[in-house]
Every structure is written in structure tokens, then in C-alpha cells.
Design an enzyme around this catalytic site. Sequence first.
Site, short mmCIF file in Angstrom:
data_model
loop_
_atom_site.label_atom_id
_atom_site.label_comp_id
_atom_site.label_asym_id
_atom_site.label_seq_id
_atom_site.Cartn_x
_atom_site.Cartn_y
_atom_site.Cartn_z
N HIS A 75 0.41 -0.36 -10.25
CA HIS A 75 -0.38 -1.27 -9.40
C HIS A 75 -0.78 -2.52 -10.20
O HIS A 75 -1.96 -2.87 -10.29
CB HIS A 75 -1.63 -0.57 -8.85
CG HIS A 75 -2.13 -1.17 -7.59
ND1 HIS A 75 -2.66 -0.43 -6.57
CD2 HIS A 75 -2.18 -2.46 -7.15
CE1 HIS A 75 -3.03 -1.21 -5.57
NE2 HIS A 75 -2.73 -2.46 -5.90
N ARG A 128 0.85 -1.19 0.00
CA ARG A 128 0.00 0.00 0.00
C ARG A 128 0.88 1.24 0.00
O ARG A 128 1.88 1.31 0.73
CB ARG A 128 -0.93 0.02 1.22
CG ARG A 128 -2.06 -1.01 1.16
CD ARG A 128 -3.06 -0.67 0.06
NE ARG A 128 -4.16 -1.63 -0.01
CZ ARG A 128 -4.20 -2.68 -0.82
NH1 ARG A 128 -3.17 -2.92 -1.62
NH2 ARG A 128 -5.25 -3.48 -0.84
N GLU A 159 -3.29 7.11 -6.57
CA GLU A 159 -3.18 6.42 -7.85
C GLU A 159 -4.34 6.83 -8.75
O GLU A 159 -5.49 6.86 -8.30
CB GLU A 159 -3.19 4.90 -7.63
CG GLU A 159 -2.03 4.41 -6.79
CD GLU A 159 -2.12 2.93 -6.44
OE1 GLU A 159 -3.03 2.25 -6.97
OE2 GLU A 159 -1.32 2.45 -5.64
#
Length: 304
Positions: A280, A229, A258
Site C-alpha cells: 500500500h 481498494r 493489510e
Amino acid sequence: MHTIALFDVKSYDRIWFDQLNQHYQIKYFEPKLTMDTVSLAAGCQAVVPFVNDTLDAAVIDALCRQNVAVIALRCAGFNHVDRAAAKGRIPVLRVPGYSPYAVAEHTMGLLLALNRKIHKAYFRTRDFNFSLNGLIGFDLHGKTVGVIGTGKIGQVFARICKGFGMQVLTYDPYPIEDPAFESVSLEELFRRSDVISLHCPLTEQTRHLICRETIAQMKDGVYLLNTSRGMLIESQALLDALQQKKIAGAGLDVLCQEPMRPENPLFAIKDSRKLIITPHMAWAPVETRERLMRCVYRNIEEIK
């Protein structure tokens, strides 16, 4: 027929949900779930949010008013969910353990690329530049890696590192019993590690785990990896450490926001030999996406 609302949808989400769907009507929404978009879930029995959707008290209240029966996350973490607001009102289900190998393998890929400058070398040779200047790395064999968090992903990554001949230190508030790994305090892990990899959930205790104070405890020239994270790392502290060469390189698959925004301090790093950021994607190979979607459907079936 029950109706499901998927938020923050990409093309690969649709492929597997359509393929595995047997009896649901599915509404796909590209926007993230927020207070501005929650009305799109009206008439749906389940919502399927992603990791960066907003599930605060206001959104949960709105979902309850719309008689949504279940929040079926398509991610393992639930730090973005106000669980107190949901408790006793709407079930929140997640999909743990669907991608430990995928995430661990991506983490090692980031380390290899950072260390041997593979991404930089690719662009050089494409331009017929075969100079090794600035591309020299080091042997991983014999180096010490500190793995913070020994859940499934952390354990897989630790075993991959053992395969490279690295010494593995681990830290977890709930340590595992495995003679292959040396369980140490967080302070000792920071002090001894050549490479540090984060595999812990985001909680109030781990938020900004990597900050100025903890970076000061690390070796000079350490490498830092994060596929967990983004908020585990204080971005400005990382930027300063990279510029001062306290941290030699960082490989990140997650960010505090993000997609990355220009105001992120890390945007200032122009030297890709020091910083690699991927979008990601560690969780996303074909096999893991299928497992994730199957688990989401199972979760919804159990509540229905």
C-alpha cells in the site's frame, strides 16, 4: 492549544506532521484506531485515522462521548467510515486528489514489472544468472487497457497508457467526455482488454467487482492491476484464475486485509512472475505525503 490524535502512525507520518505543525499538540499512536484503542483519543479535539482504521458506529459513538470535534482522515477513501453514524454528530473530512500522479505511476510500474519480470530478473542477475528463460514479456504498444473508474487517478493512468501507445477503454457510471478514451460498458471492457486496472472507490456496488463471474468474461491471459481498494477483488477467485492461467498476472498494492495474513488465499502463490504485491505504497512519494499532511491541517483549521 488543540490536541490531535494520530492513529496507525509510521515514521514518515511524524516527519511531515512535526515539520508542518504550527500550534497543535500531537499525540502519535502506532496502533490502529479500533474500539480497543479509541480511549487513547480522550482529551483530543481531532483524530486523524488512516485507511485501515476502524470507524464503525461503536467507535464513532465513543469519539462523540469523548467530545472529539472532527475526524480528519488522512486518505481519500472513506469506505471504512460509518457515515450514517457520524451524520449530524461529528464531521468527517478526507483528502481527495492529493496523489493522482503517484498512484497512477505506481500502477504502471506494477504493470511493467509484471510484464517484463523486472523484479525476477534483478535477483537472477545478482546471482550471476543471465538466463532469459521465463522472463519474456510482450509489447504494451498496441495492446488494449481497460480502466475502471475515471476519477483523477484513473484519468492520469489512462494518459500514461496512451503514452505507451495503448488503446484505452474506460468504464465509469459517470463517464467523462474525452475523445482520447473510448467509454464502454463494463462487459465490453472485460471482453476486449489485455490489461485491466481498477481505479474506483469501494462501495456496496463495487465490492468484489472482480469475482468468478466477471473473470469468466475476460480474455484468457489478461493482466489485472489494483491500486484502489483490496475488497474490489475476491481473493479466492483471483487465486483460482491465476492458477488456471485465466489471469496471467496480477499487480496489487492493496489487499482485503493489510498487512497480508497467512490465511489470505493469495499467500498460496509462490511464483512472483504471476503476482506482485506491494505494501500500500502507491500514494506515498515525498511530494504527496507533504500535500496530504497540509490538507489534513487545513481540514482541521476549517472546523476549529
